[in-house]
Design a protein around this motif. Structure first.
Motif, PDB file in Angstrom:
ATOM      1  N   SER A  20      74.087 -10.694 -28.380  1.00 50.82           N
ATOM      2  CA  SER A  20      72.632 -10.878 -28.427  1.00 50.82           C
ATOM      3  C   SER A  20      72.022  -9.926 -29.428  1.00 50.82           C
ATOM      4  N   TYR A  21      70.974 -10.403 -30.078  1.00 54.33           N
ATOM      5  CA  TYR A  21      70.259  -9.608 -31.086  1.00 54.33           C
ATOM      6  C   TYR A  21      68.805  -9.469 -30.709  1.00 54.33           C
ATOM      7  N   VAL A  79      72.977 -20.977 -31.867  1.00 55.83           N
ATOM      8  CA  VAL A  79      74.367 -21.037 -31.435  1.00 55.83           C
ATOM      9  C   VAL A  79      75.195 -21.036 -32.703  1.00 55.83           C
ATOM     10  N   VAL A  80      75.655 -19.857 -33.029  1.00 48.99           N
ATOM     11  CA  VAL A  80      76.527 -19.703 -34.174  1.00 48.99           C
ATOM     12  C   VAL A  80      77.925 -19.675 -33.611  1.00 48.99           C
ATOM     13  N   VAL A  81      78.717 -20.570 -34.058  1.00 47.10           N
ATOM     14  CA  VAL A  81      80.019 -20.724 -33.457  1.00 47.10           C
ATOM     15  C   VAL A  81      81.086 -20.282 -34.434  1.00 47.10           C
ATOM     16  N   LEU A  82      81.846 -19.293 -34.027  1.00 50.04           N
ATOM     17  CA  LEU A  82      82.963 -18.817 -34.814  1.00 50.04           C
ATOM     18  C   LEU A  82      84.224 -19.260 -34.121  1.00 50.04           C
ATOM     19  N   PHE A  83      85.009 -20.054 -34.782  1.00 48.74           N
ATOM     20  CA  PHE A  83      86.238 -20.536 -34.202  1.00 48.74           C
ATOM     21  C   PHE A  83      87.386 -19.700 -34.723  1.00 48.74           C
ATOM     22  N   VAL A  84      88.195 -19.232 -33.817  1.00 45.48           N
ATOM     23  CA  VAL A  84      89.336 -18.419 -34.193  1.00 45.48           C
ATOM     24  C   VAL A  84      90.539 -18.924 -33.409  1.00 45.48           C
ATOM     25  N   LEU A  85      91.606 -19.188 -34.104  1.00 40.16           N
ATOM     26  CA  LEU A  85      92.809 -19.615 -33.406  1.00 40.16           C
ATOM     27  C   LEU A  85      93.253 -18.532 -32.438  1.00 40.16           C
ATOM     28  N   SER A 125      67.335 -12.543 -24.926  1.00 38.89           N
ATOM     29  CA  SER A 125      68.450 -13.063 -25.727  1.00 38.89           C
ATOM     30  C   SER A 125      69.733 -13.102 -24.911  1.00 38.89           C
ATOM     31  N   GLU A 126      69.994 -12.031 -24.163  1.00 40.07           N
ATOM     32  CA  GLU A 126      71.188 -11.989 -23.309  1.00 40.07           C
ATOM     33  C   GLU A 126      71.125 -13.069 -22.234  1.00 40.07           C
ATOM     34  N   ARG A 127      69.966 -13.253 -21.646  1.00 39.57           N
ATOM     35  CA  ARG A 127      69.788 -14.266 -20.606  1.00 39.57           C
ATOM     36  C   ARG A 127      70.073 -15.661 -21.178  1.00 39.57           C
ATOM     37  N   ARG A 128      69.592 -15.912 -22.365  1.00 43.13           N
ATOM     38  CA  ARG A 128      69.807 -17.212 -22.999  1.00 43.13           C
ATOM     39  C   ARG A 128      71.280 -17.452 -23.308  1.00 43.13           C
ATOM     40  N   THR A 129      71.962 -16.430 -23.796  1.00 41.87           N
ATOM     41  CA  THR A 129      73.390 -16.618 -24.086  1.00 41.87           C
ATOM     42  C   THR A 129      74.157 -16.891 -22.799  1.00 41.87           C
ATOM     43  N   LYS A 130      73.780 -16.236 -21.711  1.00 40.46           N
ATOM     44  CA  LYS A 130      74.447 -16.475 -20.426  1.00 40.46           C
ATOM     45  C   LYS A 130      74.194 -17.896 -19.928  1.00 40.46           C
ATOM     46  N   VAL A 131      72.981 -18.385 -20.097  1.00 34.48           N
ATOM     47  CA  VAL A 131      72.652 -19.750 -19.675  1.00 34.48           C
ATOM     48  C   VAL A 131      73.496 -20.752 -20.459  1.00 34.48           C
ATOM     49  N   VAL A 132      73.599 -20.561 -21.768  1.00 35.09           N
ATOM     50  CA  VAL A 132      74.407 -21.456 -22.601  1.00 35.09           C
ATOM     51  C   VAL A 132      75.876 -21.362 -22.204  1.00 35.09           C
ATOM     52  N   ARG A 133      76.378 -20.144 -22.029  1.00 35.94           N
ATOM     53  CA  ARG A 133      77.781 -19.933 -21.644  1.00 35.94           C
ATOM     54  C   ARG A 133      78.069 -20.613 -20.304  1.00 35.94           C
ATOM     55  N   ASN A 134      77.215 -20.377 -19.325  1.00 37.46           N
ATOM     56  CA  ASN A 134      77.418 -20.967 -18.001  1.00 37.46           C
ATOM     57  C   ASN A 134      77.368 -22.494 -18.037  1.00 37.46           C
ATOM     58  N   TYR A 135      76.518 -23.043 -18.880  1.00 35.20           N
ATOM     59  CA  TYR A 135      76.454 -24.497 -18.986  1.00 35.20           C
ATOM     60  C   TYR A 135      77.762 -25.044 -19.562  1.00 35.20           C
ATOM     61  N   LEU A 136      78.275 -24.402 -20.612  1.00 34.35           N
ATOM     62  CA  LEU A 136      79.541 -24.854 -21.197  1.00 34.35           C
ATOM     63  C   LEU A 136      80.681 -24.747 -20.188  1.00 34.35           C
ATOM     64  N   ILE A 137      80.683 -23.690 -19.386  1.00 35.27           N
ATOM     65  CA  ILE A 137      81.691 -23.538 -18.334  1.00 35.27           C
ATOM     66  C   ILE A 137      81.556 -24.687 -17.325  1.00 35.27           C
ATOM     67  N   SER A 138      80.323 -25.030 -16.978  1.00 35.82           N
ATOM     68  CA  SER A 138      80.111 -26.130 -16.025  1.00 35.82           C
ATOM     69  C   SER A 138      80.591 -27.466 -16.578  1.00 35.82           C
TER      70      SER A 138
END
Length: 110
Positions: free
Chosen positions: A109-110, A10-16, A84-97
């Motif tokens: 995804s890479y 989870v590489v997090v890029l924060f952008v205003l 990789s795509e499935r994992r990013t979706k799982v993480v995204r959906n969890y954060l949304i929850s």
């Protein structure tokens, strides 16, 4: 026999919001979210890390993140990209929850 772990970094890029070229951006990295081999289920330790990330995001509502997903080199490239795509979706959906707005969460995804 121990399971070999594959990683979702989870590489997090924060952008205003309203970022323009030459404007302000900050890059921050959180701990990796680890998955079991050939798996996209969130483990308890991953949920704990994601809860902390969600809490941080809720306290910083002007920031967006990019979630980068990775799988190891074993297996077919097409399958690893899907995983990789499935994992990013799982993480995204969890954060949304956990209350993070979906339009603040990008994935790659890479």
């Amino acid at each position: 026999m121990k399971k070999i772990l594959q990683f979702l970094v989870v590489v997090v890029l924060f952008v205003l919001l309203g970022f323009v070229p030459g404007g302000y951006a900050q890059e921050v990295f959180f701990d990796d979210i680890n998955f079991g081999w050939n798996d996209s289920s969130l483990r308890p330790d991953a949920k704990w890390n994601l809860n902390k990330i969600a809490e941080w995001l809720m306290g910083n509502p002007l920031l967006d993140i990019l979630i980068e997903g990775h799988a190891d080199a074993r297996g077919a490239e097409e399958y690893n990209l899907w995983l990789s795509e499935r994992r990013t979706k799982v993480v995204r959906n969890y954060l949304i929850s956990r209350g993070v707005a979906s339009d603040r969460l990008g994935t790659i995804s890479y």
